[in-house]
Write a protein that holds these residues in place. Sequence first.
Motif, PDB file in Angstrom:
ATOM      1  N   THR A   8       0.770  -1.283  -0.036  1.00  0.00           N
ATOM      2  CA  THR A   8       0.107   0.197   0.223  1.00  0.00           C
ATOM      3  C   THR A   8       1.089   1.268   0.007  1.00  0.00           C
ATOM      4  O   THR A   8       1.767   1.238   0.419  1.00  0.00           O
ATOM      5  CB  THR A   8      -0.995  -0.041   1.200  1.00  0.00           C
ATOM      6  OG1 THR A   8      -0.204  -0.102   2.497  1.00  0.00           O
ATOM      7  CG2 THR A   8      -1.963  -1.223   1.207  1.00  0.00           C
ATOM      8  N   VAL A  36     -10.884   6.114  -1.191  1.00  0.00           N
ATOM      9  CA  VAL A  36     -10.301   5.031  -1.751  1.00  0.00           C
ATOM     10  C   VAL A  36      -8.867   5.007  -2.056  1.00  0.00           C
ATOM     11  O   VAL A  36      -8.552   6.076  -2.521  1.00  0.00           O
ATOM     12  CB  VAL A  36     -11.160   4.311  -3.205  1.00  0.00           C
ATOM     13  CG1 VAL A  36     -10.570   3.294  -3.855  1.00  0.00           C
ATOM     14  CG2 VAL A  36     -12.590   4.425  -2.977  1.00  0.00           C
ATOM     15  N   ARG A  37      -8.228   4.267  -1.447  1.00  0.00           N
ATOM     16  CA  ARG A  37      -6.884   4.096  -1.648  1.00  0.00           C
ATOM     17  C   ARG A  37      -6.562   2.837  -2.580  1.00  0.00           C
ATOM     18  O   ARG A  37      -6.949   1.922  -1.975  1.00  0.00           O
ATOM     19  CB  ARG A  37      -6.000   4.098  -0.580  1.00  0.00           C
ATOM     20  CG  ARG A  37      -6.164   5.326   0.221  1.00  0.00           C
ATOM     21  CD  ARG A  37      -5.244   6.275  -0.054  1.00  0.00           C
ATOM     22  NE  ARG A  37      -3.823   6.292   0.404  1.00  0.00           N
ATOM     23  CZ  ARG A  37      -2.991   6.976   0.078  1.00  0.00           C
ATOM     24  NH1 ARG A  37      -3.351   8.258  -0.500  1.00  0.00           N
ATOM     25  NH2 ARG A  37      -1.810   7.017   0.546  1.00  0.00           N
ATOM     26  N   GLN A  38      -5.814   2.840  -3.637  1.00  0.00           N
ATOM     27  CA  GLN A  38      -5.498   1.588  -4.330  1.00  0.00           C
ATOM     28  C   GLN A  38      -3.943   1.150  -3.898  1.00  0.00           C
ATOM     29  O   GLN A  38      -3.258   1.769  -3.556  1.00  0.00           O
ATOM     30  CB  GLN A  38      -5.520   1.778  -5.653  1.00  0.00           C
ATOM     31  CG  GLN A  38      -4.965   0.813  -6.631  1.00  0.00           C
ATOM     32  CD  GLN A  38      -5.533   0.581  -8.180  1.00  0.00           C
ATOM     33  OE1 GLN A  38      -6.126   1.692  -8.473  1.00  0.00           O
ATOM     34  NE2 GLN A  38      -5.444  -0.559  -8.602  1.00  0.00           N
ATOM     35  N   GLY A  39      -3.921  -0.345  -3.914  1.00  0.00           N
ATOM     36  CA  GLY A  39      -2.727  -0.764  -3.603  1.00  0.00           C
ATOM     37  C   GLY A  39      -2.595  -1.956  -4.735  1.00  0.00           C
ATOM     38  O   GLY A  39      -3.214  -2.130  -5.354  1.00  0.00           O
ATOM     39  N   ARG A  40      -1.414  -2.938  -4.200  1.00  0.00           N
ATOM     40  CA  ARG A  40      -1.402  -4.053  -5.021  1.00  0.00           C
ATOM     41  C   ARG A  40      -1.420  -5.446  -4.213  1.00  0.00           C
ATOM     42  O   ARG A  40      -1.016  -5.248  -2.908  1.00  0.00           O
ATOM     43  CB  ARG A  40       0.143  -4.179  -5.791  1.00  0.00           C
ATOM     44  CG  ARG A  40       0.136  -2.676  -6.727  1.00  0.00           C
ATOM     45  CD  ARG A  40       1.320  -3.077  -7.812  1.00  0.00           C
ATOM     46  NE  ARG A  40       2.552  -3.194  -7.092  1.00  0.00           N
ATOM     47  CZ  ARG A  40       3.189  -2.288  -6.175  1.00  0.00           C
ATOM     48  NH1 ARG A  40       2.842  -0.998  -6.338  1.00  0.00           N
ATOM     49  NH2 ARG A  40       4.338  -2.476  -5.892  1.00  0.00           N
TER      50      ARG A  40
ATOM     51  N   GLY B  39      -2.582  -9.508  -8.241  1.00  0.00           N
ATOM     52  CA  GLY B  39      -3.946  -8.925  -7.920  1.00  0.00           C
ATOM     53  C   GLY B  39      -4.009  -7.531  -7.760  1.00  0.00           C
ATOM     54  O   GLY B  39      -3.114  -6.821  -7.680  1.00  0.00           O
ATOM     55  N   TYR B  41      -5.655  -4.497  -4.735  1.00  0.00           N
ATOM     56  CA  TYR B  41      -6.156  -4.165  -3.482  1.00  0.00           C
ATOM     57  C   TYR B  41      -6.655  -2.916  -3.290  1.00  0.00           C
ATOM     58  O   TYR B  41      -6.036  -1.773  -3.997  1.00  0.00           O
ATOM     59  CB  TYR B  41      -4.965  -4.583  -2.485  1.00  0.00           C
ATOM     60  CG  TYR B  41      -5.168  -4.096  -1.132  1.00  0.00           C
ATOM     61  CD1 TYR B  41      -5.881  -5.094  -0.367  1.00  0.00           C
ATOM     62  CD2 TYR B  41      -4.806  -3.038  -0.729  1.00  0.00           C
ATOM     63  CE1 TYR B  41      -5.918  -4.921   1.040  1.00  0.00           C
ATOM     64  CE2 TYR B  41      -4.951  -2.540   0.757  1.00  0.00           C
ATOM     65  CZ  TYR B  41      -5.588  -3.803   1.595  1.00  0.00           C
ATOM     66  OH  TYR B  41      -5.857  -3.305   2.802  1.00  0.00           O
ATOM     67  N   GLU B  43      -8.339  -0.212  -0.417  1.00  0.00           N
ATOM     68  CA  GLU B  43      -8.927   0.252   0.943  1.00  0.00           C
ATOM     69  C   GLU B  43      -9.790   1.403   0.855  1.00  0.00           C
ATOM     70  O   GLU B  43      -9.476   2.469   0.170  1.00  0.00           O
ATOM     71  CB  GLU B  43      -7.840   0.754   1.883  1.00  0.00           C
ATOM     72  CG  GLU B  43      -6.852  -0.494   2.458  1.00  0.00           C
ATOM     73  CD  GLU B  43      -6.011  -0.064   3.498  1.00  0.00           C
ATOM     74  OE1 GLU B  43      -5.248  -0.954   4.041  1.00  0.00           O
ATOM     75  OE2 GLU B  43      -5.770   1.122   3.675  1.00  0.00           O
TER      76      GLU B  43
END
Lengths: 80, 80
Positions: A8, A36-40, B39, B41, B43
Amino acid sequence: MKAQVVVTLKTGVLDPQGKAIENALDTLGVSGVESVRQGRYFEVELDGTDRAVAERTVDAMCKQLLANTVIENYRFDIVD
Amino acid sequence: MKAQVVVTLKTGVLDPQGKAIENALDTLGVSGVESVRQGRYFEVELDGTDRAVAERTVDAMCKQLLANTVIENYRFDIVD
Protein backbone atom coordinates in the motif's frame (compact mmCIF):
# COMPACT_ATOMS: atom_id res chain seq x y z
CA MET A 1 2.87 -22.78 1.58
CA LYS A 2 1.25 -19.64 0.31
CA ALA A 3 1.98 -15.99 1.13
CA GLN A 4 -0.56 -13.21 0.67
CA VAL A 5 1.27 -9.92 0.20
CA VAL A 6 -0.35 -6.48 0.30
CA VAL A 7 1.56 -3.38 -0.82
CA THR A 8 0.00 0.00 0.00
CA LEU A 9 1.04 3.60 -0.47
CA LYS A 10 2.35 5.30 2.66
CA THR A 11 0.13 7.89 4.31
CA GLY A 12 0.54 11.24 2.59
CA VAL A 13 1.61 9.83 -0.76
CA LEU A 14 -0.80 10.98 -3.46
CA ASP A 15 -2.96 8.26 -5.00
CA PRO A 16 -4.41 9.43 -8.34
CA GLN A 17 -5.86 5.96 -9.07
CA GLY A 18 -7.79 6.03 -5.80
CA LYS A 19 -9.09 9.52 -6.61
CA ALA A 20 -10.20 8.35 -10.07
CA ILE A 21 -12.13 5.49 -8.45
CA GLU A 22 -13.80 7.93 -6.01
CA ASN A 23 -14.92 10.07 -8.96
CA ALA A 24 -16.16 7.03 -10.88
CA LEU A 25 -18.19 5.88 -7.86
CA ASP A 26 -19.79 9.33 -7.65
CA THR A 27 -20.69 9.09 -11.34
CA LEU A 28 -22.15 5.60 -10.83
CA GLY A 29 -24.26 6.86 -7.93
CA VAL A 30 -22.61 4.69 -5.27
CA SER A 31 -22.87 6.77 -2.09
CA GLY A 32 -21.47 6.37 1.41
CA VAL A 33 -17.84 6.19 0.30
CA GLU A 34 -15.43 8.57 1.98
CA SER A 35 -12.17 7.67 0.29
CA VAL A 36 -10.46 4.94 -1.73
CA ARG A 37 -6.76 4.04 -1.75
CA GLN A 38 -5.41 1.57 -4.27
CA GLY A 39 -2.67 -0.92 -3.55
CA ARG A 40 -1.26 -4.11 -5.02
CA TYR A 41 -1.79 -7.71 -4.00
CA PHE A 42 0.33 -10.80 -4.66
CA GLU A 43 -0.22 -14.48 -3.99
CA VAL A 44 3.07 -16.33 -3.79
CA GLU A 45 3.30 -20.12 -3.77
CA LEU A 46 6.40 -21.23 -1.88
CA ASP A 47 8.34 -24.49 -1.82
CA GLY A 48 9.10 -26.07 1.51
CA THR A 49 7.27 -26.28 4.81
CA ASP A 50 9.40 -24.13 7.13
CA ARG A 51 7.43 -21.05 8.09
CA ALA A 52 10.50 -19.06 9.24
CA VAL A 53 12.26 -19.67 5.92
CA ALA A 54 9.10 -18.68 4.05
CA GLU A 55 8.85 -15.43 6.02
CA ARG A 56 12.48 -14.56 5.25
CA THR A 57 11.98 -15.34 1.54
CA VAL A 58 8.85 -13.22 1.25
CA ASP A 59 10.37 -10.35 3.22
CA ALA A 60 13.41 -10.33 0.88
CA MET A 61 11.11 -10.47 -2.13
CA CYS A 62 9.07 -7.49 -0.90
CA LYS A 63 12.14 -5.38 -0.14
CA GLN A 64 13.92 -6.15 -3.42
CA LEU A 65 11.09 -6.30 -5.90
CA LEU A 66 7.45 -6.05 -4.90
CA ALA A 67 7.43 -2.81 -2.90
CA ASN A 68 9.11 0.55 -3.34
CA THR A 69 9.84 1.13 0.35
CA VAL A 70 10.41 4.86 -0.18
CA ILE A 71 6.71 5.43 -0.81
CA GLU A 72 5.08 2.07 -0.02
CA ASN A 73 4.46 -0.18 2.97
CA TYR A 74 4.08 -3.92 2.69
CA ARG A 75 2.62 -6.63 4.90
CA PHE A 76 2.12 -10.32 4.38
CA ASP A 77 0.54 -13.41 5.88
CA ILE A 78 1.84 -16.93 5.45
CA VAL A 79 -1.07 -19.34 5.04
CA ASP A 80 -0.74 -23.10 4.82
CA MET B 1 -15.74 1.78 8.79
CA LYS B 2 -13.10 0.47 6.44
CA ALA B 3 -13.30 -2.24 3.78
CA GLN B 4 -10.27 -4.13 2.52
CA VAL B 5 -10.98 -5.43 -0.99
CA VAL B 6 -8.85 -7.97 -2.86
CA VAL B 7 -9.39 -8.63 -6.57
CA THR B 8 -7.64 -11.66 -8.06
CA LEU B 9 -7.59 -13.31 -11.48
CA LYS B 10 -9.69 -16.45 -11.74
CA THR B 11 -7.87 -19.78 -11.95
CA GLY B 12 -6.79 -20.45 -15.51
CA VAL B 13 -6.62 -16.80 -16.56
CA LEU B 14 -3.11 -15.99 -17.76
CA ASP B 15 -1.13 -13.62 -15.53
CA PRO B 16 1.80 -12.12 -17.47
CA GLN B 17 2.66 -9.74 -14.60
CA GLY B 18 2.97 -12.67 -12.21
CA LYS B 19 5.21 -14.49 -14.70
CA ALA B 20 7.39 -11.40 -15.07
CA ILE B 21 7.79 -11.28 -11.27
CA GLU B 22 8.75 -14.98 -11.20
CA ASN B 23 11.44 -14.30 -13.82
CA ALA B 24 12.70 -11.25 -11.96
CA LEU B 25 12.95 -13.25 -8.71
CA ASP B 26 15.02 -15.87 -10.55
CA THR B 27 17.33 -13.13 -11.82
CA LEU B 28 17.64 -11.68 -8.31
CA GLY B 29 18.54 -15.09 -6.92
CA VAL B 30 15.50 -15.43 -4.65
CA SER B 31 14.83 -19.16 -4.53
CA GLY B 32 12.00 -21.27 -3.11
CA VAL B 33 9.26 -19.55 -5.06
CA GLU B 34 6.94 -21.77 -7.06
CA SER B 35 4.58 -19.23 -8.59
CA VAL B 36 3.36 -15.65 -8.24
CA ARG B 37 -0.08 -14.29 -9.15
CA GLN B 38 -0.72 -10.55 -9.08
CA GLY B 39 -3.99 -8.97 -8.00
CA ARG B 40 -5.28 -5.59 -6.91
CA TYR B 41 -6.04 -4.25 -3.46
CA PHE B 42 -8.29 -1.39 -2.35
CA GLU B 43 -8.86 0.25 1.01
CA VAL B 44 -12.24 1.93 1.12
CA GLU B 45 -13.27 4.31 3.91
CA LEU B 46 -17.03 4.22 4.38
CA ASP B 47 -19.47 6.59 6.04
CA GLY B 48 -21.90 5.19 8.57
CA THR B 49 -21.71 2.44 11.15
CA ASP B 50 -24.11 -0.18 9.76
CA ARG B 51 -22.14 -3.24 8.73
CA ALA B 52 -24.90 -4.67 6.49
CA VAL B 53 -25.16 -1.39 4.57
CA ALA B 54 -21.38 -1.27 4.23
CA GLU B 55 -21.31 -4.82 2.85
CA ARG B 56 -23.96 -4.00 0.27
CA THR B 57 -22.13 -0.81 -0.76
CA VAL B 58 -18.80 -2.57 -1.19
CA ASP B 59 -20.35 -5.50 -3.05
CA ALA B 60 -22.04 -3.11 -5.49
CA MET B 61 -18.77 -1.22 -5.91
CA CYS B 62 -16.85 -4.43 -6.69
CA LYS B 63 -19.42 -5.65 -9.22
CA GLN B 64 -19.75 -2.31 -11.01
CA LEU B 65 -16.25 -0.93 -10.94
CA LEU B 66 -13.42 -2.62 -9.07
CA ALA B 67 -13.54 -6.15 -10.52
CA ASN B 68 -14.13 -7.51 -14.01
CA THR B 69 -16.19 -10.51 -12.90
CA VAL B 70 -15.69 -12.28 -16.24
CA ILE B 71 -12.05 -12.95 -15.42
CA GLU B 72 -11.65 -11.84 -11.79
CA ASN B 73 -12.85 -12.84 -8.34
CA TYR B 74 -13.21 -10.40 -5.48
CA ARG B 75 -13.45 -10.71 -1.73
CA PHE B 76 -13.58 -8.16 1.04
CA ASP B 77 -13.49 -7.72 4.79
CA ILE B 78 -15.22 -4.95 6.69
CA VAL B 79 -12.99 -3.78 9.55
CA ASP B 80 -14.00 -1.23 12.15
